[in-house]
Motif scaffolding. Structure first.
Motif, PDB file in Angstrom:
ATOM      1  N   GLN A   1       0.833  -1.208   0.000  1.00 42.30           N
ATOM      2  CA  GLN A   1       0.000   0.000   0.000  1.00 42.30           C
ATOM      3  C   GLN A   1       0.870   1.261   0.000  1.00 42.30           C
TER       4      GLN A   1
ATOM      5  N   GLY B   1       1.874   1.420  -3.527  1.00 42.72           N
ATOM      6  CA  GLY B   1       0.742   1.785  -4.369  1.00 42.72           C
ATOM      7  C   GLY B   1       0.477   3.277  -4.340  1.00 42.72           C
ATOM      8  N   ALA B   2       0.521   3.864  -3.145  1.00 52.25           N
ATOM      9  CA  ALA B   2       0.300   5.307  -3.026  1.00 52.25           C
ATOM     10  C   ALA B   2       1.397   6.083  -3.747  1.00 52.25           C
TER      11      ALA B   2
ATOM     12  N   ALA C   1       1.066   5.667  -7.641  1.00 51.34           N
ATOM     13  CA  ALA C   1      -0.029   6.476  -8.176  1.00 51.34           C
ATOM     14  C   ALA C   1       0.389   7.939  -8.301  1.00 51.34           C
TER      15      ALA C   1
ATOM     16  N   ASP D   1      -3.396  -5.357  -7.214  1.00 56.43           N
ATOM     17  CA  ASP D   1      -3.864  -4.399  -6.210  1.00 56.43           C
ATOM     18  C   ASP D   1      -3.189  -3.051  -6.430  1.00 56.43           C
ATOM     19  N   LEU D   2      -1.882  -3.077  -6.622  1.00 57.16           N
ATOM     20  CA  LEU D   2      -1.128  -1.850  -6.853  1.00 57.16           C
ATOM     21  C   LEU D   2      -1.447  -1.264  -8.232  1.00 57.16           C
TER      22      LEU D   2
ATOM     23  N   ASP E   1      -4.356   1.076  -8.298  1.00 58.17           N
ATOM     24  CA  ASP E   1      -4.026   2.419  -7.806  1.00 58.17           C
ATOM     25  C   ASP E   1      -3.344   3.245  -8.889  1.00 58.17           C
TER      26      ASP E   1
ATOM     27  N   ALA F   1      -5.922   4.170 -11.655  1.00 58.77           N
ATOM     28  CA  ALA F   1      -6.947   5.098 -11.173  1.00 58.77           C
ATOM     29  C   ALA F   1      -6.415   6.524 -11.080  1.00 58.77           C
ATOM     30  N   ALA F   2      -5.099   6.674 -10.984  1.00 52.43           N
ATOM     31  CA  ALA F   2      -4.517   8.013 -10.870  1.00 52.43           C
ATOM     32  C   ALA F   2      -4.536   8.768 -12.186  1.00 52.43           C
TER      33      ALA F   2
ATOM     34  N   ARG G   1     -12.792   0.145  -7.205  1.00 51.39           N
ATOM     35  CA  ARG G   1     -11.347   0.145  -7.438  1.00 51.39           C
ATOM     36  C   ARG G   1     -10.996   0.147  -8.923  1.00 51.39           C
TER      37      ARG G   1
END
Length: 419
Positions: free
Chosen positions: A86, A89-90, A93, A118-119, A122, A125-126, A149
């Motif tokens: 996570q 991922g942040a 993104a 999962d990553l 992110d 989506a950015a 998601r």
């Protein structure tokens, strides 16, 4: 904010190839080689935590972690792979959006198993709608991925036979994906945003028909109109664009995805019907198909929806009819969402019915249920919204006429801009 980017020659489109280079170096290298072999350019991004790639990535794992306000050491010290990914991922993104705004990438492809997917969600989506975004995943199309998601225009391909190492089976998937993202970057016609955009929701022309009259009338006023099919993913795309502030105004006339989320149907996410208000976008709202909960037609009817009237649209999609108490819950949920809006809201309440199957004499008409819903809307309509009660059906010309009348008033007062 409109970012003007320099247009590159077709042969010079740059694709970001992202993944965990410590464990999937060969596969990511193969993707890059195929893209380069087709005349494209590649920028690499490493999102691994523990290991290192065979060759330094253009965007290192340290760059990624720092872009998210953290560090690789913090990811390692967390002692938890979910927490670590996570963090990455942040950062990934934030970094991919920065690269796009700088004009350094024209598309992105991300590869992974469940962790990488999962990553990847992110990362994709950015990026705004119109930027080619591809995910090569061992769990592509899986129900593991909740609708909220999934980015509006992401493409996926199943990474068949590719959990560990290269082989001829997985190369077929990887090479297709590499060609697809490069081809998309060359062919894409990004949204121009040269006209103000109206976002509208509907449920198909058979059951809701207002867009037939509204679309040309709105275009004559200088707007571009995008109509979203509110069956889960359509609402997700609508909300994604609303969150970007892409719309001059919205005509959210098919909010049954709120009903779906409440009662276990095809949800567009918990934030359905919230992003336009949060972004300060004026909203015209009506309860088209509010009384229906959609579910997968080829599966057994969900337990909570058994024993009620249903309508099978086709072999994929069936809708179940809500009772009066459930409709009251929908009304309260809708009003609660609208109460947080930061721009004008108009609620149109057609007393003659809210979808074509809801007319008197039609198979799903329930006069008492409609009356219960209308009573609840009257009771809970928030102070920031203006309620317009209409003595017509949602598909009647009078409904579309009233929507245009309200919009014209907003245009005249400067609430909605036409240029």
């Amino acid at each position: 904010m409109l970012i003007r980017r320099e247009t590159k020659p077709v042969s010079n489109k740059t694709i970001l190839v992202a993944g965990t280079y410590d464990t999937k170096d060969d596969e990511l290298g193969y993707l890059a080689a195929v893209i380069r072999g087709q005349g494209g350019c590649v920028l690499t991004m490493d999102v691994s935590v523990l290991g290192d790639p065979s060759q330094p990535a253009d965007v290192s794992k340290h760059d990624v972690a720092e872009a998210g306000g953290s560090s690789i050491r913090a990811a390692i010290d967390s002692g938890d792979e979910n927490t670590a990914m996570q963090i990455m991922g942040a950062g990934a993104a934030a970094k991919v959006l920065e690269l796009h705004r700088q004009g350094r990438i024209d598309g992105v492809i991300v590869l992974g198993g469940t962790m990488g997917t999962d990553l990847a969600l992110d990362i994709c989506a950015a990026l705004p709608v119109g930027v080619p975004k591809y995910i090569v995943s061992t769990v592509a199309f899986s129900p593991l991925m909740p609708p909220e998601r999934i980015p509006a225009d992401v493409q996926m391909i199943l990474w068949a036979g590719g959990l560990y190492g290269l082989n001829t089976i997985c190369k077929a998937s990887l090479s297709q994906a590499a060609g697809a993202v490069l081809g998309a970057a060359r062919a894409v016609e990004p949204p121009e945003r040269d006209r103000p955009l109206i976002g509208m929701t509907s449920f198909g022309k058979t059951v809701l028909r207002y867009m037939v009259a509204l679309k040309p009338a709105l275009e004559a006023r200088g707007f571009e109109v995008a109509v979203f099919h509110a069956t889960g993913m359509g609402g997700r795309a609508f909300e994604s664009l609303a969150a970007e502030g892409a719309f001059a105004a919205v005509m959210d006339f098919a909010p049954q995805e709120v009903s779906n989320h409440l009662f276990g149907g095809l949800s567009a996410g918990a934030d359905r019907m919230t992003n336009a208000g949060r972004a300060g976008i004026p909203q015209l709202v009506a309860p088209g198909c509010y009384d229906l909960v959609d579910y997968i037609g080829w599966q057994d009817t969900p337990a909570q929806l058994r024993g009620r009237e249903t309508h099978a649209h086709n072999r994929l999609l069936t809708s179940a009819l809500l009772n009066a108490d459930e409709r009251r819950q929908v009304a309260q949920a809708v009003c609660g969402k609208l109460a947080a809006a930061k721009a004008p809201v108009a609620v149109l309440l057609p007393a003659g019915g809210c979808n074509e199957w809801d007319r008197p004499g039609a198979p799903l008409h329930d006069g008492e249920g409609l009356a219960a819903f209308c009573d609840e809307i009257r009771a809970f309509c928030p102070e920031n919204a203006v309620l317009h009660e209409l003595d017509c059906h949602i598909n009647d010309a009078a409904f579309a006429g009233k929507a245009l009348e309200i919009l014209d008033g907003w245009i005249a007062s400067g609430v909605v801009k036409t240029g």
